[in-house]
Design a protein around this motif. Structure first.
Motif, PDB file in Angstrom:
ATOM      1  N   ASP A 456      -9.708   9.357  -0.203  1.00  0.00           N
ATOM      2  CA  ASP A 456      -8.832   9.709   0.919  1.00  0.00           C
ATOM      3  C   ASP A 456      -8.624   8.555   1.895  1.00  0.00           C
ATOM      4  OD1 ASP A 456     -10.984  10.770   3.376  1.00  0.00           O
ATOM      5  OD2 ASP A 456     -11.712  10.673   1.327  1.00  0.00           O
ATOM      6  N   TYR A 460      -5.022   6.917   2.756  1.00  0.00           N
ATOM      7  CA  TYR A 460      -4.543   6.786   4.139  1.00  0.00           C
ATOM      8  C   TYR A 460      -4.131   5.346   4.452  1.00  0.00           C
ATOM      9  CZ  TYR A 460      -5.132   5.660   9.066  1.00  0.00           C
ATOM     10  OH  TYR A 460      -4.966   5.148  10.315  1.00  0.00           O
ATOM     11  N   LEU A 463      -0.352   4.571   3.221  1.00  0.00           N
ATOM     12  CA  LEU A 463       0.636   5.646   3.201  1.00  0.00           C
ATOM     13  C   LEU A 463       2.064   5.109   3.198  1.00  0.00           C
ATOM     14  CD1 LEU A 463      -0.904   8.303   5.632  1.00  0.00           C
ATOM     15  CD2 LEU A 463      -0.786   8.385   3.142  1.00  0.00           C
ATOM     16  N   ASN A 482     -10.690  13.883  -1.966  1.00  0.00           N
ATOM     17  CA  ASN A 482     -10.797  13.931  -0.506  1.00  0.00           C
ATOM     18  C   ASN A 482     -12.172  14.438  -0.089  1.00  0.00           C
ATOM     19  OD1 ASN A 482     -10.491  14.127   2.228  1.00  0.00           O
ATOM     20  ND2 ASN A 482      -8.567  15.268   2.174  1.00  0.00           N
ATOM     21  N   TYR A 513      -2.937  15.856   4.227  1.00  0.00           N
ATOM     22  CA  TYR A 513      -2.042  14.966   3.490  1.00  0.00           C
ATOM     23  C   TYR A 513      -0.834  15.686   2.895  1.00  0.00           C
ATOM     24  CZ  TYR A 513      -5.633  11.387   3.972  1.00  0.00           C
ATOM     25  OH  TYR A 513      -6.515  10.477   4.487  1.00  0.00           O
TER      26      TYR A 513
END
Length: 580
Positions: A456, A460, A463, A482, A513
């Protein structure tokens, strides 16, 4: 008008040189100063242009195309901090030996150091991470300058490919007006062809011949294959292993664990095997032959470091010095496949039976460990099961891109040798978590189907990279593990510092997300069982858009316990073996 025509002829000649030397793709980020180069790139009849707005994402996207195609890719941006945003991908490309040609537009000399906007010092901006830097001449249309532009372009391609492959940076100072004259546009104005050659040494050095003959009497030898991507290498290295009677310790990124070649000598559970102190000591070799970059496994690196070998051959056609353990005894700078073939012939020419007692010990250990690593755990928090279930779903010729931190380590543990041809990718040059999505999407432009396995925090971190999927209609399957933070730190000593651990290392971000994926027109699934996971992944393979399957495994401490439960069980079985 004369300046505009000179600009057009100069840049068109340079672009034609890139194309004729083998460049097929250019990744462009928008900007004013780079306008004429961008427009002429778009106008070229054969070059493929990819628009990517975020320069950091653009650079990693280009890196992915170059990795998958094994060809140099050009990058183009405007002046100022746009060029600085390329830097993380340039570092990765340098360490991963990936050919990139970076084209940065710049203010002309009279607008430097005078307070002009969007002007920074771009001279040798990337320092030693660039193999070659050129401050390009100002545009002219004289015969000599056109030959110069063409020559620099072809030399840039050759230099980016020469051993070791890497980054070339060309800086273009451009004066206004910045619009080319398309009515007068011509390609190959100078009317010449120029061939560009790159090669690697193909003959075994004469001084190595007696050493190879000497190691034939060494029965305890291993072949270590680290990250390496070279067609036909798996067949060649397996053939070498079979004539020597040596096991092949195959990192997942070596491409040796999957394909139609023989798996008889391949050891894929070495990291777990070496967790046994008994095995670590008993299996130390006399000879090591090593290919590729340093392996993912820290234990394997320690094993190399602590093995008092008489010969450690490091084979590297790119003339590198990949020896952080400082234990290499012979560095052989020649083509890896040619080395395998030539040494195999030398060994086969000596009529003797290859004793394989040492190899058999490795194989016995591997056969003991593998069923344990495959055994079922019912807990949905076990991230190793993500790999075990995902790998079973992959089709022939799919590509798996693996994020750093825990995903690559779980792949090392749970991706076993198989006959399906699965190409594995990762950014292991600098081992960073930046640009992973963008790199995977770049790879997706050249292969059948890319599945990205990622944590995760890594997801991030890039993105912005998801925009390329939407802009260019690039379907990709993202398996998002995640655990709401940095899962790998739970395996490290700092996990014992409970007071500050979550704030400094766990770093939970508590992000949904699904909303991000929706913004990029993607499909999102959050699964709560392995049945749901398998169904979602299988459906995504036929999707024409971005598909993200989130596996929530928020209990990081439980995940650590489940990993150690399997490892401890394996070590117990190994320590009980009598024949080792």
């Amino acid at each position: 008008m004369g300046n505009q025509l000179a600009l057009t002829h100069y840049l068109a000649t340079f672009i034609e040189g890139l194309v004729r030397a083998g460049v097929e793709d250019v990744v462009i980020s928008p900007g004013s100063r780079s306008t004429p180069i961008a427009i002429l790139m778009e106008e070229h009849p054969t070059i493929k242009t990819w628009m990517n707005i975020d320069e950091r994402s653009a650079a990693f996207f280009a890196l992915g195309i170059a990795k998958a195609s094994r060809k140099p890719v050009a990058l183009l941006c405007t002046s100022g901090t746009a060029a600085a945003n390329y830097f993380p991908a340039i570092v990765e490309a340098t360490h991963s030996r990936v050919p990139l040609i970076v084209l940065t537009a710049d203010r002309p000399h009279e607008l430097r150091d005078v307070g002009a906007p969007q002007a920074i010092n771009q001279i040798e901006l990337y320092g030693k991470y660039s193999k070659w830097f050129v401050e390009m001449a100002l545009p002219e249309s004289t015969t000599n300058i056109l030959h110069y532009a063409y020559s620099v372009a072809t030399r840039a391609v050759s230099t980016s490919l020469s051993s070791p492959a890497g980054v070339v940076h060309l800086n273009f100072p451009l004066r206004e007006p910045l619009l080319p004259n398309l009515e007068e546009l011509q390609w190959n104005l100078i009317g010449i062809e120029k061939a560009v050659y790159s090669h690697a040494k193909q003959s075994l050095p004469e001084e190595l011949v007696p050493l190879i003959q000497e190691i034939q009497d060494k029965k305890k030898g291993i072949i270590i294959c680290g990250p390496h991507d070279q067609e036909a290498f798996p067949d060649a290295v397996v053939s070498l292993a079979e004539v020597l009677g040596y096991p092949v310790i195959a990192d997942p990124l070596s491409q040796v664990r999957s394909g139609t070649h023989s798996k008889e000598c391949i050891i894929d559970c070495y990291d777990t095997i070496l967790k046994s102190t008994k095995m670590f000591q008993a299996m130390k070799p006399e000879v090591i032959i090593r290919f590729g970059a340093m392996p993912v496994s820290k234990l394997l690196m320690q094993f190399i470091s602590q093995s008092d070998v008489s010969h450690q051959f490091i084979i590297d056609q790119d003339e590198g010095w990949r020896d952080p353990t400082f234990t290499g005894t012979h560095f052989v700078h020649m083509n890896e496949i040619d080395f395998c073939h030539q040494v195999s012939k030398m060994v086969e020419a000596v009529p003797q039976a290859r004793e394989s007692e040492y190899l058999n010990k490795w194989k016995v250990a591997n056969e003991v460990v593998k069923p344990i690593l495959r055994s079922k755990l019912t807990d949905f928090h076990f991230e190793g099961d993500v790999v075990r279930h995902l790998v079973n779903l992959l089709d022939e010729d799919m590509s798996l891109f693996i994020g750093n931190s825990m995903p690559i380590r779980d792949i090392d543990t749970f991706f076993f040798a198989q006959d399906r041809r699965i190409r594995l990718f990762a950014n292991r040059g600098a081992n960073g978590i930046d640009g992973i999505i963008s790199t995977a999407l770049g790879i997706s432009t050249r292969v059948k189907r890319v599945i990205l396995l990622v944590g995760d925090l890594t997801f991030y971190h890039d993105l912005n990279g998801l925009l390329a999927s939407k802009m260019h209609s690039l379907p990709i399957t993202v398996v998002l593990v995640n655990n709401n933070g940095g899962g790998i730190f739970s395996f490290l000593p700092q996990a014992k510092e409970e007071k500050n651990f979550e704030q400094l290392f766990g770093t939970p971000v508590d992000l949904d997300y699904e909303k991000v994926v929706s913004m990029y027109d993607g499909q999102f699934s959050r699964v709560s069982s392995w049945g749901e996971f398998e169904e979602a992944v299988s459906i995504s393979f036929n999707s024409k858009q971005l598909s993200v399957i989130e596996v929530p495994t928020t209990d990081r401490s439980q995940n650590v316990l489940l990993h150690r439960q399997l490892w401890d069980q394996a070590v117990q079985q190994l320590d009980g073996l009598q024949e080792i």
